[in-house]
Design an enzyme around this catalytic site. Structure first.
Site, PDB file in Angstrom:
ATOM      1  N   LYS A 152       1.059   4.303  -2.759  1.00 55.39           N
ATOM      2  CA  LYS A 152       0.744   5.705  -2.442  1.00 55.39           C
ATOM      3  C   LYS A 152       1.947   6.625  -2.725  1.00 55.39           C
ATOM      4  O   LYS A 152       1.774   7.758  -3.168  1.00 55.39           O
ATOM      5  CB  LYS A 152       0.297   5.810  -0.979  1.00 55.39           C
ATOM      6  N   TYR A 208       0.839  -1.207   0.000  1.00 49.74           N
ATOM      7  CA  TYR A 208       0.000   0.000   0.000  1.00 49.74           C
ATOM      8  C   TYR A 208       0.877   1.263   0.000  1.00 49.74           C
ATOM      9  O   TYR A 208       0.658   2.202  -0.780  1.00 49.74           O
ATOM     10  CB  TYR A 208      -0.913  -0.017   1.228  1.00 49.74           C
TER      11      TYR A 208
HETATM   12  P1  NAP Z   1     -13.247   3.111   1.519  1.00 49.77           P
HETATM   13  O1  NAP Z   1     -14.137   3.670   2.546  1.00 49.77           O
HETATM   14  O2  NAP Z   1     -12.912   1.662   1.576  1.00 49.77           O
HETATM   15  O3  NAP Z   1     -13.828   3.425   0.068  1.00 49.77           O
HETATM   16  C1  NAP Z   1     -13.126   2.994  -1.059  1.00 49.77           C
HETATM   17  C2  NAP Z   1     -13.878   3.371  -2.317  1.00 49.77           C
HETATM   18  O4  NAP Z   1     -13.135   2.906  -3.454  1.00 49.77           O
HETATM   19  C3  NAP Z   1     -15.245   2.732  -2.402  1.00 49.77           C
HETATM   20  O5  NAP Z   1     -16.128   3.626  -3.020  1.00 49.77           O
HETATM   21  C4  NAP Z   1     -15.014   1.527  -3.308  1.00 49.77           C
HETATM   22  O6  NAP Z   1     -16.229   1.214  -3.941  1.00 49.77           O
HETATM   23  C5  NAP Z   1     -13.984   2.101  -4.276  1.00 49.77           C
HETATM   24  N1  NAP Z   1     -13.155   1.115  -4.970  1.00 49.77           N
HETATM   25  C6  NAP Z   1     -12.369   0.147  -4.428  1.00 49.77           C
HETATM   26  N2  NAP Z   1     -11.766  -0.546  -5.400  1.00 49.77           N
HETATM   27  C7  NAP Z   1     -12.157   0.013  -6.579  1.00 49.77           C
HETATM   28  C8  NAP Z   1     -11.856  -0.263  -7.935  1.00 49.77           C
HETATM   29  N3  NAP Z   1     -11.041  -1.264  -8.298  1.00 49.77           N
HETATM   30  N4  NAP Z   1     -12.415   0.510  -8.894  1.00 49.77           N
HETATM   31  C9  NAP Z   1     -13.263   1.519  -8.549  1.00 49.77           C
HETATM   32  N5  NAP Z   1     -13.575   1.825  -7.286  1.00 49.77           N
HETATM   33  C10 NAP Z   1     -13.033   1.064  -6.316  1.00 49.77           C
HETATM   34  O7  NAP Z   1     -11.836   3.849   1.498  1.00 49.77           O
HETATM   35  P2  NAP Z   1     -11.419   5.324   1.987  1.00 49.77           P
HETATM   36  O8  NAP Z   1     -10.911   5.193   3.371  1.00 49.77           O
HETATM   37  O9  NAP Z   1     -12.480   6.296   1.679  1.00 49.77           O
HETATM   38  O10 NAP Z   1     -10.152   5.577   1.040  1.00 49.77           O
HETATM   39  C11 NAP Z   1     -10.310   6.281  -0.182  1.00 49.77           C
HETATM   40  C12 NAP Z   1      -8.938   6.701  -0.687  1.00 49.77           C
HETATM   41  O11 NAP Z   1      -8.295   7.468   0.324  1.00 49.77           O
HETATM   42  C13 NAP Z   1      -7.997   5.555  -1.008  1.00 49.77           C
HETATM   43  O12 NAP Z   1      -7.221   5.881  -2.135  1.00 49.77           O
HETATM   44  C14 NAP Z   1      -7.123   5.466   0.221  1.00 49.77           C
HETATM   45  O13 NAP Z   1      -5.849   4.934  -0.067  1.00 49.77           O
HETATM   46  C15 NAP Z   1      -7.030   6.930   0.591  1.00 49.77           C
HETATM   47  N6  NAP Z   1      -6.685   7.157   1.989  1.00 49.77           N
HETATM   48  C16 NAP Z   1      -7.552   6.854   3.001  1.00 49.77           C
HETATM   49  C17 NAP Z   1      -7.208   7.123   4.315  1.00 49.77           C
HETATM   50  C18 NAP Z   1      -8.131   6.875   5.461  1.00 49.77           C
HETATM   51  O14 NAP Z   1      -7.708   7.074   6.611  1.00 49.77           O
HETATM   52  N7  NAP Z   1      -9.374   6.501   5.250  1.00 49.77           N
HETATM   53  C19 NAP Z   1      -5.941   7.647   4.604  1.00 49.77           C
HETATM   54  C20 NAP Z   1      -5.064   7.913   3.558  1.00 49.77           C
HETATM   55  C21 NAP Z   1      -5.452   7.681   2.250  1.00 49.77           C
HETATM   56  P3  NAP Z   1     -16.622  -0.246  -4.545  1.00 49.77           P
HETATM   57  O15 NAP Z   1     -16.229  -1.250  -3.517  1.00 49.77           O
HETATM   58  O16 NAP Z   1     -18.072  -0.125  -4.807  1.00 49.77           O
HETATM   59  O17 NAP Z   1     -15.845  -0.354  -5.815  1.00 49.77           O
END
Ligand code: NAP
Length: 257
Positions: A158, A154
């Site tokens: 990133k 991961y």
């Molecule tokens: P999340 O709640 O798990 O949501 C992930 C989203 O991505 C969902 O809408 C999922 O929808 C979609 N997704 C997953 N695989 C996909 C694919 N192959 N094609 C299209 N859509 C896909 O995650 P989140 O925490 O919001 O994270 C979102 C982004 O922020 C990510 O890039 C993550 O690395 C980044 N991020 C998050 C955090 C955190 O603390 N939450 C911190 C740093 C960075 P479906 O399952 O319907 O496809």
């Protein structure tokens, strides 16, 4: 106050949940046409419904080229332009070295890094033709700045997004297309919730602001990069983490009192 983006079109990938949903809703509030993208149409439709008539849903797996092209075509057909892309879709399954398989590695890189490349590539013809575009990538502090056991793949994905971004920003500058990235800390989302209560509590205690971030915290930073006012900012990042990366050691947090 940023100049209004009302009437423009934004594609948000990974918008059925979490940060993407927050970004999509923020742009919806600002009056943009929003294409809500995730792999599951029903989930994307729910979010589009929450935003209102200017939003619609599209199902695409960003790790595959053809669905990304279809996503761009749908935005053009439905809204007439693609002004902003938020390449946000991402996954963070954990696997420590020794247990991590080649397929685990490929899956994370495929969605997070290759998916960023494919979704950006898909919108470029429309943005280049218009000689204007805003691309905002959701990276992370994990990888570019920090590490966490289980997330070597991961973190690589990133950090890789930022390497990709810097050259993309140079190549796209002549087309008046900017490429920037937000680097969230620990943001309370469905995905993060899946890591368990202990993780959430311990993490919140390590953050100088003593709370996890909200999806709105990230969406506001994304809105800035998408704005007219950010037109001379490209290839840059903004950390949105409540100060999480600042303490030199746990002692620094203890000294806060
Ligand atoms: P999340 O709640 O798990 O949501 C992930 C989203 O991505 C969902 O809408 C999922 O929808 C979609 N997704 C997953 N695989 C996909 C694919 N192959 N094609 C299209 N859509 C896909 O995650 P989140 O925490 O919001 O994270 C979102 C982004 O922020 C990510 O890039 C993550 O690395 C980044 N991020 C998050 C955090 C955190 O603390 N939450 C911190 C740093 C960075 P479906 O399952 O319907 O496809």
């Amino acid at each position: 106050m940023l100049t209004s983006l009302a009437g423009k079109t934004v594609i948000v990938t990974g918008a059925s949940k979490g940060i993407g949903r927050g970004i999509a809703k923020r742009f919806g509030l600002a009056g943009l046409n929003v294409l809500v993208v995730s792999r599951h149409l029903d989930e994307a439709k729910k979010v589009a419904g929450e935003i209102g008539a200017k939003a619609s849903a599209f199902a695409a797996d960003v790790s595959q080229a053809e669905p990304c092209k279809a996503m761009a075509a749908a935005a053009l057909e439905r809204c007439g332009s693609i002004d902003i892309l938020c390449a946000n879709a991402g996954i963070f399954p954990a696997a420590k070295l020794g247990d991590m398989t080649a397929s685990d590695f490929d899956q994370v890189i495929g969605v997070n890094l290759k998916g960023t490349f494919l979704s950006i590539s898909a919108v470029l013809p429309a943005m280049k033709a218009k000689k204007r575009g805003r691309i905002v990538i959701t990276s992370s502090i994990t990888g570019p700045i920090t590490g966490y056991p289980g997330w070597s793949h991961y973190g690589a994905s990133k950090a890789g997004q930022l390497g990709f971004m810097r050259t993309a920003a140079i190549e796209l500058a002549p087309f008046n297309i900017t490429v920037n990235a937000v680097m969230p800390g620990n943001i309370f989302t469905e995905g993060l919730e899946g890591l368990g209560k202990d993780y959430l509590t311990t993490m919140a205690a390590c953050i100088p602001m003593k709370r996890l971030g909200t999806v709105e915290d990230i969406a506001n930073a994304v809105l800035y990069f998408a704005s007219d006012e950010a037109g001379y900012v490209t290839g840059q990042t903004i950390v949105v983490d409540g100060g999480q990366v600042l303490p030199e050691s746990p002692a620094a947090l203890e000294q806060m009192g």
